[in-house]
Design a protein around this motif. Sequence first.
Motif, PDB file in Angstrom:
ATOM      1  N   GLY A 543       0.807  -1.284   0.093  1.00  0.00           N
ATOM      2  CA  GLY A 543      -0.097   0.212  -0.032  1.00  0.00           C
ATOM      3  C   GLY A 543       0.866   1.247  -0.044  1.00  0.00           C
ATOM      4  O   GLY A 543       2.053   1.186  -0.205  1.00  0.00           O
ATOM      5  N   PHE A 544       0.407   2.322   0.244  1.00  0.00           N
ATOM      6  CA  PHE A 544       0.811   3.765   0.212  1.00  0.00           C
ATOM      7  C   PHE A 544       1.811   3.969   1.327  1.00  0.00           C
ATOM      8  O   PHE A 544       2.729   4.955   1.087  1.00  0.00           O
ATOM      9  CB  PHE A 544      -0.077   4.825   0.044  1.00  0.00           C
ATOM     10  N   SER A 545       1.946   2.966   2.157  1.00  0.00           N
ATOM     11  CA  SER A 545       2.872   3.372   3.361  1.00  0.00           C
ATOM     12  C   SER A 545       4.157   3.260   2.981  1.00  0.00           C
ATOM     13  O   SER A 545       5.265   3.485   3.522  1.00  0.00           O
ATOM     14  CB  SER A 545       2.503   2.495   4.689  1.00  0.00           C
ATOM     15  N   SER A 546       4.615   2.556   1.605  1.00  0.00           N
ATOM     16  CA  SER A 546       5.960   2.376   1.190  1.00  0.00           C
ATOM     17  C   SER A 546       6.545   3.540   0.538  1.00  0.00           C
ATOM     18  O   SER A 546       7.784   3.663   0.291  1.00  0.00           O
ATOM     19  CB  SER A 546       5.897   1.062   0.206  1.00  0.00           C
ATOM     20  N   LEU A 547       5.582   4.725   0.411  1.00  0.00           N
ATOM     21  CA  LEU A 547       6.223   5.700  -0.071  1.00  0.00           C
ATOM     22  C   LEU A 547       6.585   6.808   0.780  1.00  0.00           C
ATOM     23  O   LEU A 547       6.285   6.873   1.891  1.00  0.00           O
ATOM     24  CB  LEU A 547       4.810   6.474  -0.881  1.00  0.00           C
ATOM     25  N   PRO A 548       7.711   7.475   0.289  1.00  0.00           N
ATOM     26  CA  PRO A 548       8.365   8.710   1.432  1.00  0.00           C
ATOM     27  C   PRO A 548       7.218   9.865   1.453  1.00  0.00           C
ATOM     28  O   PRO A 548       6.540  10.005   0.599  1.00  0.00           O
ATOM     29  CB  PRO A 548       9.558   9.175   0.523  1.00  0.00           C
ATOM     30  N   LYS A 549       7.484  10.872   2.254  1.00  0.00           N
ATOM     31  CA  LYS A 549       6.896  12.047   2.519  1.00  0.00           C
ATOM     32  C   LYS A 549       6.573  12.848   1.077  1.00  0.00           C
ATOM     33  O   LYS A 549       7.358  12.953   0.364  1.00  0.00           O
ATOM     34  CB  LYS A 549       7.348  12.845   3.634  1.00  0.00           C
ATOM     35  N   HIS A 550       5.188  12.842   1.101  1.00  0.00           N
ATOM     36  CA  HIS A 550       4.807  13.888  -0.126  1.00  0.00           C
ATOM     37  C   HIS A 550       4.927  13.172  -1.349  1.00  0.00           C
ATOM     38  O   HIS A 550       4.459  13.628  -2.373  1.00  0.00           O
ATOM     39  CB  HIS A 550       5.224  15.213  -0.148  1.00  0.00           C
ATOM     40  N   CYS A 551       5.407  11.831  -1.368  1.00  0.00           N
ATOM     41  CA  CYS A 551       5.500  10.985  -2.720  1.00  0.00           C
ATOM     42  C   CYS A 551       4.078  10.915  -3.342  1.00  0.00           C
ATOM     43  O   CYS A 551       3.993  10.926  -4.598  1.00  0.00           O
ATOM     44  CB  CYS A 551       6.296  10.031  -2.396  1.00  0.00           C
ATOM     45  N   LEU A 552       3.338  10.639  -2.239  1.00  0.00           N
ATOM     46  CA  LEU A 552       2.005  10.184  -2.903  1.00  0.00           C
ATOM     47  C   LEU A 552       1.026  11.259  -3.568  1.00  0.00           C
ATOM     48  O   LEU A 552       0.611  11.180  -4.608  1.00  0.00           O
ATOM     49  CB  LEU A 552       0.937   9.684  -1.640  1.00  0.00           C
ATOM     50  N   THR A 553       1.213  12.443  -3.002  1.00  0.00           N
ATOM     51  CA  THR A 553       0.683  13.722  -3.779  1.00  0.00           C
ATOM     52  C   THR A 553       1.365  13.843  -4.999  1.00  0.00           C
ATOM     53  O   THR A 553       0.620  14.201  -5.992  1.00  0.00           O
ATOM     54  CB  THR A 553       1.340  14.904  -2.610  1.00  0.00           C
ATOM     55  N   LEU A 554       2.494  13.734  -5.029  1.00  0.00           N
ATOM     56  CA  LEU A 554       3.332  13.844  -6.297  1.00  0.00           C
ATOM     57  C   LEU A 554       2.977  12.649  -7.358  1.00  0.00           C
ATOM     58  O   LEU A 554       2.746  13.081  -8.271  1.00  0.00           O
ATOM     59  CB  LEU A 554       4.640  13.804  -6.204  1.00  0.00           C
ATOM     60  N   ALA A 555       2.761  11.762  -6.902  1.00  0.00           N
ATOM     61  CA  ALA A 555       2.314  10.360  -7.606  1.00  0.00           C
ATOM     62  C   ALA A 555       0.745  10.766  -8.328  1.00  0.00           C
ATOM     63  O   ALA A 555       0.478  10.574  -9.302  1.00  0.00           O
ATOM     64  CB  ALA A 555       2.434   9.332  -7.019  1.00  0.00           C
ATOM     65  N   ILE A 556       0.140  11.348  -7.292  1.00  0.00           N
ATOM     66  CA  ILE A 556      -1.335  11.481  -7.544  1.00  0.00           C
ATOM     67  C   ILE A 556      -1.387  12.616  -8.883  1.00  0.00           C
ATOM     68  O   ILE A 556      -2.157  12.313  -9.921  1.00  0.00           O
ATOM     69  CB  ILE A 556      -2.245  12.050  -6.630  1.00  0.00           C
ATOM     70  N   ILE A 557      -0.771  13.631  -8.642  1.00  0.00           N
ATOM     71  CA  ILE A 557      -0.577  14.721  -9.668  1.00  0.00           C
ATOM     72  C   ILE A 557      -0.008  14.136 -11.071  1.00  0.00           C
ATOM     73  O   ILE A 557      -0.796  14.604 -12.041  1.00  0.00           O
ATOM     74  CB  ILE A 557       0.319  15.969  -9.113  1.00  0.00           C
ATOM     75  N   LEU A 558       0.859  13.386 -11.018  1.00  0.00           N
ATOM     76  CA  LEU A 558       1.597  13.128 -12.257  1.00  0.00           C
ATOM     77  C   LEU A 558       0.866  11.959 -12.735  1.00  0.00           C
ATOM     78  O   LEU A 558       0.477  11.916 -14.162  1.00  0.00           O
ATOM     79  CB  LEU A 558       2.975  12.094 -11.806  1.00  0.00           C
ATOM     80  N   PHE A 559      -0.173  11.272 -12.079  1.00  0.00           N
ATOM     81  CA  PHE A 559      -0.849  10.211 -12.500  1.00  0.00           C
ATOM     82  C   PHE A 559      -2.221  11.035 -13.394  1.00  0.00           C
ATOM     83  O   PHE A 559      -2.443  10.628 -14.442  1.00  0.00           O
ATOM     84  CB  PHE A 559      -1.846   9.347 -11.423  1.00  0.00           C
ATOM     85  N   CYS A 560      -2.736  11.966 -12.601  1.00  0.00           N
ATOM     86  CA  CYS A 560      -3.678  12.817 -13.316  1.00  0.00           C
ATOM     87  C   CYS A 560      -3.163  13.709 -14.460  1.00  0.00           C
ATOM     88  O   CYS A 560      -3.764  13.832 -15.339  1.00  0.00           O
ATOM     89  CB  CYS A 560      -4.210  13.819 -12.089  1.00  0.00           C
ATOM     90  N   THR A 561      -2.015  14.043 -14.509  1.00  0.00           N
ATOM     91  CA  THR A 561      -1.179  14.836 -15.433  1.00  0.00           C
ATOM     92  C   THR A 561      -1.245  13.850 -16.892  1.00  0.00           C
ATOM     93  O   THR A 561      -1.717  14.480 -18.092  1.00  0.00           O
ATOM     94  CB  THR A 561       0.099  15.341 -15.378  1.00  0.00           C
ATOM     95  N   SER A 562      -0.770  12.669 -16.408  1.00  0.00           N
ATOM     96  CA  SER A 562      -0.655  11.715 -17.643  1.00  0.00           C
ATOM     97  C   SER A 562      -2.121  11.395 -18.406  1.00  0.00           C
ATOM     98  O   SER A 562      -2.355  11.431 -19.425  1.00  0.00           O
ATOM     99  CB  SER A 562      -0.184  10.105 -16.939  1.00  0.00           C
ATOM    100  N   VAL A 563      -3.163  11.105 -17.454  1.00  0.00           N
ATOM    101  CA  VAL A 563      -4.509  11.068 -17.986  1.00  0.00           C
ATOM    102  C   VAL A 563      -5.080  12.232 -18.763  1.00  0.00           C
ATOM    103  O   VAL A 563      -5.487  11.964 -19.968  1.00  0.00           O
ATOM    104  CB  VAL A 563      -5.439  10.593 -16.852  1.00  0.00           C
ATOM    105  N   LEU A 564      -4.743  13.387 -18.159  1.00  0.00           N
ATOM    106  CA  LEU A 564      -5.078  14.490 -18.849  1.00  0.00           C
ATOM    107  C   LEU A 564      -4.469  14.765 -20.263  1.00  0.00           C
ATOM    108  O   LEU A 564      -5.248  15.167 -21.235  1.00  0.00           O
ATOM    109  CB  LEU A 564      -4.627  15.983 -17.912  1.00  0.00           C
TER     110      LEU A 564
END
Length: 677
Positions: A543-564
């Motif tokens: 799960g997301f506990s494996s990510l460093p601090k603020h990495c999940l936020t960055l990943a969500i932004i990049l995921f949405c950017t890719s879809v957009l």
Amino acid sequence: MGDEDNLKGEQAFKNSYVPKWTNQITIRSVITSFILSIVFNFIVCKLNFSTGIIPSLNVAAGLLGFAVIKAYTALLHKCGLLKQPFTRQENTVIQTCIVASSGIAFSSGTGSYLLAMSPYISGQVGGGGDMPINTKVLSLGWMMGFLFVVSFVGLFSIMPLRKLMILKYKLTYPSGTATAHLLNSLHTPKGAKLAKKQVAMLFKSFLGSFSFGFFQWFFNGGDGCGFSSFPTFGLQAFKQKFYFDFSCTYVGVGMICPYIINISLLLGSIISWGVMWPLIEQKKGVWYSAGLSPTSLSGIQGYRVFGAIAMMLGDGLYHCISMLLQVAYSLKLQYSQKNEVASSVNPEGDDYQIAEVDYDVERRTEYFLKDQIPNWVACSGYVVLAAVSIVTVSHIFPPLKWYHVLVAYLIAPVLAFCNAYGCGLTDWSLASNYGKIAIIIFSSWVGLPNGGVLAGLVSCGVMMSIVSTASDLMQDFKTGYLTLASPRSMFLSQVIGTAMGCIMSPLIFWFFYNAYKLGDPTGAYPAPYAQVYRGIALLGAKGFSSLPKHCLTLAIILFCTSVLINMIHDLLMHYETKYKIHRYIPNPMALAIPFYLGGYFAIDMCIGSLILFIWEKKSKQNSKDFAPALASGLICGDSLWSVPAAILSLAGAQSPICMKFLSAPMNLKVDKFLSGE
């Protein structure tokens, strides 16, 4: 001769002999396929271990197969020993066998999911997934066994639908069609003359690339030495992985890949290594511990890897959903069109015949339907091989139970159909995307304490092998349809090529594995997808506990950017047709690849694009005829130099010179140290 040159399509081969399917697969074609398969397996493996970007090698396979057999038959003809002429059908069989074999080098995962199972990659990634139950010590025995039991299943998964795909839906399969046109042109008088020049160009660039690789070796006498570490744009840019590394391979790859892919790679490297990572590195000690290893996913490497994963998953998920919708819409359209014309077509007529057909369609359909493969063979083959695979895979990898593999094999034919159908429409195979989704599903199903990371990686291999092989098979059936090659000879050629790949790919991997430290981010072969795939498996299992601090936020932004980005591209493609602006929208997958690797290979590929661009401006026809041959020679020569280079490394031979670049202050310190001051 002039009239003969002007004939088009099957009219040019009206008086040509079409051998029986048993005569299309000859001893010489199998030997030639075997030799060239070794070459292409080395090429694909090297590309897998360096960046993971693999261009289409169909043109090179067809051209080299033609050159080798033509030289052999010309020699026999002079000696009066030629018993069977070289036909385009035999050429198609060779090309199919080579591509099937080198395709295993990709779907085998030696540079991705298979390597990701190793304790070395596990130690780099960390994150709690490095327990023995989540790793597998690599060995030739189980690797070959695994590939043999999973690679052949895909050949039977959608074979009963070949007539539906090729004749009824008339899917284009652009790569298969382009390969067929190449092979057809090579066997016309005009095409044979051009082929001689293309082969000459290929061998000249091959020798030049191989020789340059040999020359570079003399200057690689240590870490960070040689032309591959040349700080082209200065030492500061070099630290951020912006430099030209003199790789003939990726200059050649850049000449084959579309311009927008190469520009996207360069743009992605500028955004990540020029902006994002330097800003995040300023947060060292705040967002992540300053004492972490540079390769730890809990540090800066985590932002790089999971940022790339987010964009890749966004791109992959968008394309999977988009492809499913396209397939559903296209099937609905086909069904409605069939109902509309039902009243005007003889109800007694054959599904695959129409009232009036041109000569090409009539002749190609006749030969395509001539040598049938019974559907019961395909269905029973899939069931038997799947049963063997379920037992074997669950035995080799205990965390993945038999019912997990069974579920994968129940889902796989549906995904194989979607991928093959989508590939026929767009020429885009989404096999690796289906594999990534399988990793997340099965790793989360099994769970981290029960070996979820390993189970996810294995399920990726099962899914990728079936889905990738199915689309490749349909591409080859399309090529065979257009060259009058028998479906039986094509299928048997695929089987032979797959068997070759299941042996060659692990052997070549083992050769590299013992000569170099595969997966080392600072080494010659970083194998970037190994860490990426293990990161995806860890994400699914933990799960997301494996990510460093603020990495999940960055990943969500990049995921949405890719879809957009994908949505903008598709909307522009459908609704803005005047200026075709969609051609200039970057590709999200290509944007993501440099996030982990850096920009050095993107610069190589952009130089290849620049060469092609200037060449096209000077002579478009000349570049169209010879650029693929030049690019293939550059790739082949540089890739095959890795064989003697690896042998020298295994033998302990050291390059005599270390060419290294230092800053002026550092150079003064070194001079003082050497002089004893």
